[in-house]
Write an enzyme that holds these catalytic residues in place. Structure first.
Site, PDB file in Angstrom:
ATOM      1  N   GLU A  52       0.845  -1.202   0.000  1.00 32.78           N
ATOM      2  CA  GLU A  52       0.000   0.000   0.000  1.00 32.78           C
ATOM      3  C   GLU A  52       0.875   1.244   0.000  1.00 32.78           C
ATOM      4  O   GLU A  52       1.960   1.229   0.593  1.00 32.78           O
ATOM      5  CB  GLU A  52      -0.920  -0.001   1.228  1.00 32.78           C
ATOM      6  CG  GLU A  52      -1.947  -1.117   1.209  1.00 32.78           C
ATOM      7  CD  GLU A  52      -2.911  -1.055   2.393  1.00 32.78           C
ATOM      8  OE1 GLU A  52      -2.821  -0.094   3.201  1.00 32.78           O
ATOM      9  OE2 GLU A  52      -3.761  -1.948   2.526  1.00 32.78           O
ATOM     10  N   HIS A  84      -8.289   1.075   1.854  1.00 27.06           N
ATOM     11  CA  HIS A  84      -8.042   1.023   3.305  1.00 27.06           C
ATOM     12  C   HIS A  84      -8.963   2.003   4.047  1.00 27.06           C
ATOM     13  O   HIS A  84      -8.511   2.877   4.789  1.00 27.06           O
ATOM     14  CB  HIS A  84      -6.577   1.327   3.620  1.00 27.06           C
ATOM     15  CG  HIS A  84      -6.098   0.658   4.871  1.00 27.06           C
ATOM     16  ND1 HIS A  84      -4.862   0.095   4.997  1.00 27.06           N
ATOM     17  CD2 HIS A  84      -6.706   0.443   6.065  1.00 27.06           C
ATOM     18  CE1 HIS A  84      -4.714  -0.424   6.211  1.00 27.06           C
ATOM     19  NE2 HIS A  84      -5.823  -0.216   6.882  1.00 27.06           N
TER      20      HIS A  84
END
Length: 531
Positions: free
Chosen positions: A263, A281
């Site tokens: 990420e 997220h």
């Protein structure tokens, strides 16, 4: 002087005001965390650092943070904090694991519903002017089996919501007791059982060595055909390549992911596959959750800086303000016991055992352990504290163990510390009396009752007449005032010890004068932190 806290990420003004209302000086610079050089330049001025995810608390930052005592992360993840470096430096790292629990659980349920009914794809198709009603055939969740991998705080909320949707819930969690499972209304199963029976699988575990890749290629192959998988926990729990292949083959009917192995996920093997729902997220991204975690971290940091209460610490046992009041004298005692042995031992220590008797066994002995280890190691390294002590002991190869036992003597409870070196074993025990003051009650197996002072003198000798006179005479000759004097012996004419609590530290001249008498086997000045 009031503690100073730096807020280097975006926290709500309400949270910042909590620090001020508690009498803490707060410096609110919400963009400072992005400036690594500026953070390094100013961090040395602060006792506390409140962050979200933008600030990276590296080993360099911690090295520069000469006054830092606590880092508070508003949120559950502490990937942006070097925990090992913080522990070595003696800095407590706190998070707020429960402030976003409902939000994250709701997101998992939402993702499950979205993948069950293919809502994102249907939405995109309809916005594009297509009316593909027959293309999007979903499934009901009612009557289906949901498999929870992890049934802690968030997982248990998901279970509750799923039961409300009339689903059957299976739970795999090594820490889930049968009693807790019964109260939640879930069926406790092993992982293989869950994989073969669940229509939907959702993950709610932290990323650890044991949970990494828990949905591996092998485990994904064990799932029933048509399973749908949801992950709003942590990236790296699923083999993304294997999941992509099984989605394409049709073995897995759909997946909904809020987290990814890398990420920010700008590209991923799962992107653009049919019936894969992806979000960036967002598990904790509601206004309520963001406010909750900000308020919680402000309260937790304030409590620690003002009262010593430790809540939701990653690298130290949590102690509430009420527990701190009760345990405070016992923590001080444990540190004094460790400090006594540390000052008495000149050779490397191989092992340390801490025995807890009576009422002490009901307390948080992890904190008492840390205090005893800190006392032991401070002789060689004054910078060691309760946070760093267990790490330093491990690095030095000191094997630390604990023993507990029911009340075994005249005291309601006591603590005994024993250390082992290559040549000997040394032990000391102590208790806390009703006045709240720690006492030494046994040294070398000899019973005593010694009040602990900042400056003390310890001597050993054969039990012969004249020892008290010799000690008193030397002290008088050098104008040393004695606040408290304690004696003990194994028996008449055998080994004896003396502990003197003094008003000031002893000079080398006094120590030399005592040794010159030839009456003492050991003459040791001792110092204790009794502030």
């Amino acid at each position: 002087m009031a503690p100073k806290v730096l807020v280097s990420d975006k926290l709500s003004e309400t949270a910042v005001q909590i620090f001020r209302d508690r009498g803490i000086e707060v410096d609110f610079q919400p963009d400072l965390g992005k400036d690594k050089e500026k953070l390094l330049e100013v961090i040395g001025k602060y006792d506390g650092l409140a962050i979200r995810s933008a600030t990276k608390v590296t080993d360099k930052v911690l090295e520069a943070a000469t006054n830092l005592k606590v880092v508070g992360r508003a949120g559950i993840g502490v990937d942006n904090v070097d925990l090992n470096a913080a522990s070595k430096k003696g800095v407590i790292v706190m998070n707020t694991p429960f402030g976003n629990s409902i939000t994250t659980a709701e997101h998992a349920i939402s993702m499950m519903m979205a993948v069950a009914r293919q809502i994102p794809e249907a939405n995109a198709s309809t916005h594009a002017g297509k009316w593909e009603k027959s293309r999007f055939m979903g499934v009901e969740v009612t009557g289906k089996t949901l498999g929870l991998i992890g049934c802690g705080n968030i997982g248990s909320i998901v279970a509750d919501r799923a039961l409300g949707l009339r689903m059957k819930v299976l739970a795999y969690d090594p820490f889930l007791s049968q009693d807790r499972a019964d109260k939640l209304g879930v069926h406790k199963v092993d992982l293989d059982d869950l994989l073969t029976k669940a229509d939907f699988i959702t993950l709610h575990v932290p990323m650890t060595e044991k949970t990494a890749n828990i949905l591996s290629r092998e485990n994904l192959a064990k799932t029933r055909k048509g399973v749908r998988i949801v992950n709003c926990a942590r990236g790296g729990l699923i083999d993304e390549d294997a999941l992509a292949e099984m989605l394409q083959s049709g073995h897995v009917a759909g997946a909904a992911l809020d987290v990814f192995a890398v990420e920010p996920a700008k590209e991923n093997v799962l992107f653009n596959l049919p019936n894969v729902v992806c979000t960036p997220h967002l598990g904790a991204s509601t206004s309520e959750a963001q406010e909750n975690v900000a308020l919680q971290v402000a309260e937790q940091m304030s409590d620690y800086l003002l009262t010593g209460a430790v809540t939701n610490a990653i690298n130290m046992p949590s102690i509430t303000a009420e527990e701190a009041k009760v345990m405070g004298p016992w923590i001080a005692l444990a540190e004094h016991l460790g400090a006594f042995i540390g000052q008495m031992t000149d050779e490397p220590i191989k092992a340390m055992n801490i025995l807890y008797d009576g009422i002490v066994t009901t307390m948080k002995t992890e904190a008492l352990n840390a205090a005893a280890i800190a006392g032991l190691l401070k002789t060689a390294n004054p910078a060691v504290n309760m946070v760093s002590a267990p790490v330093v002991a491990k690095e030095r190869g000191i094997a630390v163990s604990t023993t507990t036992q029911e009340k075994s003597g005249t005291f309601e409870g006591y603590v005994k510390v024993t250390v082992v070196t290559d040549t000997r074993e040394r032990s000391i025990a102590g208790t806390v009396f009703s006045d709240g003051k720690p006492r030494f009650i046994q040294i070398k197996g000899i019973n005593i009752d010694a009040e602990i002072g900042e400056y003390m003198l310890y001597t050993t000798n054969e039990d012969v007449p004249g020892i008290i006179g010799t000690l008193g005479g030397v002290m008088a000759d050098h104008q040393v005032n004695i606040a408290n004097f304690t004696l003990g012996r194994t028996g008449a004419g055998k080994s004896a010890i003396a502990l003197m609590y003094l008003d000031a530290p002893l000079s080398e001249a006094v120590l030399q004068a005592l040794r010159a008498t030839g009456k003492f086997q050991q003459v040791r000045p001792l110092e204790f932190n009794v502030a």
